[in-house]
Design a protein around this motif. Structure first.
Motif, mmCIF file in Angstrom:
data_model
loop_
_atom_site.group_PDB
_atom_site.id
_atom_site.type_symbol
_atom_site.label_atom_id
_atom_site.label_comp_id
_atom_site.label_asym_id
_atom_site.label_seq_id
_atom_site.Cartn_x
_atom_site.Cartn_y
_atom_site.Cartn_z
ATOM 1 N N GLY A 1 39.205 31.917 34.472
ATOM 2 C CA GLY A 1 38.152 32.670 35.877
ATOM 3 C C GLY A 1 37.360 32.901 34.971
ATOM 4 O O GLY A 1 36.709 31.897 35.237
ATOM 5 N N SER A 2 36.790 34.521 35.163
ATOM 6 C CA SER A 2 35.481 34.319 34.979
ATOM 7 C C SER A 2 34.977 35.705 33.918
ATOM 8 O O SER A 2 35.428 36.922 33.946
ATOM 9 N N GLN A 3 34.179 36.109 33.726
ATOM 10 C CA GLN A 3 33.303 37.513 32.629
ATOM 11 C C GLN A 3 32.607 38.032 34.243
ATOM 12 O O GLN A 3 32.754 39.664 34.130
ATOM 13 N N LEU A 4 32.328 37.617 35.451
ATOM 14 C CA LEU A 4 31.139 38.275 35.711
ATOM 15 C C LEU A 4 31.889 37.586 37.206
ATOM 16 O O LEU A 4 32.592 36.776 37.377
ATOM 17 N N PRO A 5 32.388 39.293 38.846
ATOM 18 C CA PRO A 5 32.398 38.711 39.347
ATOM 19 C C PRO A 5 31.680 37.307 40.566
ATOM 20 O O PRO A 5 30.534 37.044 40.086
ATOM 21 N N ILE A 6 32.236 36.659 41.385
ATOM 22 C CA ILE A 6 32.238 35.624 41.739
ATOM 23 C C ILE A 6 30.442 35.195 42.084
ATOM 24 O O ILE A 6 29.873 34.704 42.460
ATOM 25 N N GLY A 7 30.634 36.501 43.092
ATOM 26 C CA GLY A 7 28.856 37.067 43.678
ATOM 27 C C GLY A 7 28.736 37.299 43.060
ATOM 28 O O GLY A 7 26.601 37.789 43.109
ATOM 29 N N ASP A 8 28.307 37.573 41.585
ATOM 30 C CA ASP A 8 27.178 38.326 41.234
ATOM 31 C C ASP A 8 26.189 37.346 40.547
ATOM 32 O O ASP A 8 26.396 35.462 40.749
ATOM 33 N N LEU A 9 25.339 37.551 40.630
ATOM 34 C CA LEU A 9 23.871 37.082 39.726
ATOM 35 C C LEU A 9 24.171 35.406 39.145
ATOM 36 O O LEU A 9 23.691 34.687 38.841
ATOM 37 N N ARG A 10 24.830 36.497 37.820
ATOM 38 C CA ARG A 10 24.571 35.573 36.428
ATOM 39 C C ARG A 10 25.585 35.432 36.023
ATOM 40 O O ARG A 10 26.331 35.162 34.890
ATOM 41 N N THR A 11 26.900 35.167 37.382
ATOM 42 C CA THR A 11 28.497 34.776 36.996
ATOM 43 C C THR A 11 27.969 33.718 36.857
ATOM 44 O O THR A 11 27.652 32.884 36.701
ATOM 45 N N ASP A 12 29.957 33.944 35.839
ATOM 46 C CA ASP A 12 30.329 32.372 34.893
ATOM 47 C C ASP A 12 31.333 31.940 35.865
ATOM 48 O O ASP A 12 31.439 30.621 35.746
ATOM 49 N N ILE B 1 38.954 35.655 22.494
ATOM 50 C CA ILE B 1 38.551 36.428 21.180
ATOM 51 C C ILE B 1 37.476 37.456 21.428
ATOM 52 O O ILE B 1 37.206 38.051 21.240
ATOM 53 N N ASN B 2 36.716 37.145 22.673
ATOM 54 C CA ASN B 2 35.204 38.417 23.084
ATOM 55 C C ASN B 2 35.359 38.750 24.610
ATOM 56 O O ASN B 2 35.967 37.871 25.873
ATOM 57 N N ALA B 3 34.967 39.841 25.009
ATOM 58 C CA ALA B 3 35.390 40.632 26.025
ATOM 59 C C ALA B 3 34.418 40.757 26.985
ATOM 60 O O ALA B 3 34.362 41.040 27.921
ATOM 61 N N GLU B 4 32.790 40.444 25.979
ATOM 62 C CA GLU B 4 31.546 40.253 27.102
ATOM 63 C C GLU B 4 31.050 39.249 27.188
ATOM 64 O O GLU B 4 30.221 38.856 27.954
ATOM 65 N N HIS B 5 31.569 37.657 26.005
ATOM 66 C CA HIS B 5 30.352 36.959 25.782
ATOM 67 C C HIS B 5 31.956 35.922 27.155
ATOM 68 O O HIS B 5 32.148 35.976 27.426
ATOM 69 N N PHE B 6 30.676 34.691 28.015
ATOM 70 C CA PHE B 6 30.734 34.458 28.102
ATOM 71 C C PHE B 6 32.019 33.291 27.611
ATOM 72 O O PHE B 6 33.106 32.623 28.131
ATOM 73 N N GLU B 7 31.304 32.954 26.321
ATOM 74 C CA GLU B 7 32.436 32.439 25.357
ATOM 75 C C GLU B 7 33.947 32.960 24.936
ATOM 76 O O GLU B 7 33.762 33.502 23.971
ATOM 77 N N ALA B 8 34.980 32.895 25.795
ATOM 78 C CA ALA B 8 35.458 34.465 25.963
ATOM 79 C C ALA B 8 37.048 33.571 24.753
ATOM 80 O O ALA B 8 37.749 34.748 24.665
#
Length: 343
Positions: free
Chosen positions: A117-128, A170-177
């Protein structure tokens, strides 16, 4: 589809990874996975054939439940012979639960099922989302002598591949979730994709895939805390149709030695309610009897969750209760590793 390249099926259930931002309004809208190759041309560089399927109505992962787990399992079951690997796109909040559940539901799995999955949407500039998606597909398509290299349910997030039933968010904000505190990562993505073959699950390849769809959710999860009242424990244990309770204890499986607490658990066990001991700690294992504060639990027949995560403990419990296992053997089977969820 070509027979020379691995065939990978993407299963979209919902979640952030399936959202794309409308740059005019700033609003998020659902991504059309039928146009996946057009939107992410990098996928053309992968040496595999990709097909997609989606839930009729994609859901937020907070609404995930066993009914949807069965739907995912059935999509894999229906397409099992046609595809060499599966990638499940899922919201991150309950991904460890769903991935753990599928690991128990898919017995004798001989192909990779990779949740991501991802923390940011697929169209976001900084998406993971793009990296997680591309690498998950690449991992699902790995082969050795024309056979899938990975033969288990996994979770890939932020450059690491984990055994699914060993993970926790483990984390709701970091990419290393996500993390896997009690088991090493199965693979790591850097300049090269490094697979730790020694840690991969080794299924019995002589047996055919068996999909278990009967899950029993008549269970409870009880996190202990200092000062917990007897009324609360009584209330949980008197829940109608309750069949099992997971208690999250302190440290290596310790709890209060107050007689009222032990007696309530003892009475519940006599009534046929299974009590499973899982540690509240992120890492480490339950060792009942190691300290005096857990000796009584061992004496009355509490089941040891050992080093299982709470997510996997819940899913394993639903799975085993659905198998109608006799009370005499339930403890032994629960304490036995079935899909690599225990050390």
């Amino acid at each position: 589809m070509s027979k020379t390249k691995p065939n990978i099926l993407l299963i979209y259930t919902g979640g952030t990874i399936g959202m794309i931002k409308d740059f005019e309004t700033g609003a998020l809208r659902a991504f059309d996975f039928k146009t996946l190759l057009e939107k992410i041309p990098e996928l053309h560089l992968l040496d595999c054939n990709i097909d997609t399927v989606s839930f009729n109505e994609p859901i937020d992962s907070s609404n995930m439940n066993p009914i949807y787990w069965v739907q995912i399992a059935e999509l894999i079951e229906t397409n099992y012979e046609q595809f060499d690997g599966f990638v499940v796109l899922h919201g991150s909040d309950t991904m460890s639960y769903s991935a753990s559940a599928l690991s128990f539901m898919l017995e004798n799995l001989a192909k990779p099922v990779v949740f991501t999955g991802s923390q940011l949407p697929i169209g976001d500039l900084r998406t993971d989302a793009k990296e997680n998606l591309i690498t998950s597909i690449q991992i699902a398509s790995l082969q050795n002598k024309n056979k899938p290299l990975i033969k288990e349910v996994c979770l890939y997030f932020e450059y690491k591949l984990f055994r699914a039933n060993r993970t926790t968010k483990i984390n709701a904000e970091h990419f290393e979730a996500f993390a896997s505190y009690n088991y090493p990562e199965l693979a790591e993505s850097g300049v090269h994709l490094k697979v730790n073959s020694d840690y991969l699950f080794k299924p019995n390849l002589k047996k055919k895939l068996k999909v278990h769809k009967n899950l029993d959710n008549n269970i409870a999860l009880l996190k202990l805390f200092p000062g917990m009242s007897s009324g609360l424990i009584k209330s949980v244990l008197s829940t109608p149709n309750l069949k099992a309770v997971i208690i999250e204890t302190f440290g290596s499986g310790n709890c209060t030695t107050e007689s009222w607490f032990i007696n309530l658990l003892k009475e519940a066990i006599k009534k046929g309610i299974h009590i499973i001991n899982v540690t509240q700690c992120a890492g480490g294992s339950v060792m009942m009897g190691h300290y005096e504060t857990s000796s009584e639990l061992k004496k009355i027949g509490v089941i040891s969750g050992k080093d299982i995560t709470s997510e996997a403990a819940i899913c394993k419990l639903m799975y085993l209760l659905g198998q109608n296992i006799s009370a005499k053997t339930f403890k032994t089977i629960y304490e036995t590793p079935l899909r690599g969820e225990l050390s």
